[in-house]
Design an enzyme around this catalytic site. Sequence first.
Site, short mmCIF file in Angstrom:
data_model
loop_
_atom_site.label_atom_id
_atom_site.label_comp_id
_atom_site.label_asym_id
_atom_site.label_seq_id
_atom_site.Cartn_x
_atom_site.Cartn_y
_atom_site.Cartn_z
N GLY A 46 0.83 -1.20 0.00
CA GLY A 46 0.00 0.00 0.00
C GLY A 46 0.86 1.24 0.00
N GLN A 51 2.74 9.98 1.29
CA GLN A 51 4.05 9.36 1.48
C GLN A 51 5.03 9.73 0.37
OE1 GLN A 51 2.21 5.26 2.22
NE2 GLN A 51 4.22 5.11 3.19
N CYS A 91 5.98 -0.38 7.11
CA CYS A 91 5.60 0.80 6.35
C CYS A 91 6.76 1.21 5.44
CB CYS A 91 5.26 1.93 7.31
SG CYS A 91 4.75 3.46 6.52
N LEU A 92 6.44 1.56 4.21
CA LEU A 92 7.48 2.01 3.29
C LEU A 92 8.14 3.30 3.78
CD1 LEU A 92 5.71 1.28 -0.12
CD2 LEU A 92 7.48 -0.06 1.03
N HIS A 133 -4.34 1.60 7.71
CA HIS A 133 -2.97 2.11 7.74
C HIS A 133 -2.81 3.27 6.75
CE1 HIS A 133 1.53 1.36 7.99
NE2 HIS A 133 1.45 2.03 6.86
N GLU A 134 -3.29 3.07 5.51
CA GLU A 134 -3.12 4.10 4.48
C GLU A 134 -4.01 5.32 4.73
OE1 GLU A 134 -0.56 3.88 2.72
OE2 GLU A 134 -0.16 1.75 2.99
N HIS A 137 -2.27 7.55 7.03
CA HIS A 137 -1.30 8.40 6.34
C HIS A 137 -1.96 9.67 5.80
CE1 HIS A 137 2.53 6.37 6.34
NE2 HIS A 137 1.98 5.23 5.94
#
Length: 170
Positions: A46, A51, A91-92, A133-134, A137
């Site tokens: 994701g 991000q 997480c990226l 999660h996204e 963000h």
Amino acid sequence: MAQLTILHYPDPRLRRPGLAVETVDDGVRALIDDMLDTMYAAPGVGLAATQVNVQKRIIVMDVSEEKNRPLVFINPTLLEREGAAESEEGCLSVPGFYETVERAQWVRVSALDRAGEPFELDATGLLAVCIQHEIDHLNGKLFVDYLSTLKRDRIRKKLEKQARQETRTS
């Protein structure tokens, strides 16, 4: 299509909330394509526009084993959530760290698709975790915010040290 630069914690730009997309046009679709390329190359499941330093309420994800079922959520809103389950998240924007986070077990989300058409989706499991999660963000929140101050500070310090070392070697 291009790969975008993913911001890393504790970059303050990750704390900026995304703004609603007013019109789903070719520019938005090009951004979605670039975000998908970036997510797959990372590799991740994701990615939120915030991000990659784009303050728009757009998320992309693909939780399929084959990585061939991309999902796009424009202006996503969590309508309902039920239950609670703990799972390990990464997480990226927080590379190399995985911690246990509690999230809702089931969610219902509404959004626009890449054509600008509204839809609703019920999700459980990894998809439900990823959606929550996204969306976090897009609201300027990271999974590390669910951790103790001690764990969060330890992660921040390690990532800052890595960034300093990378700057010296480049």
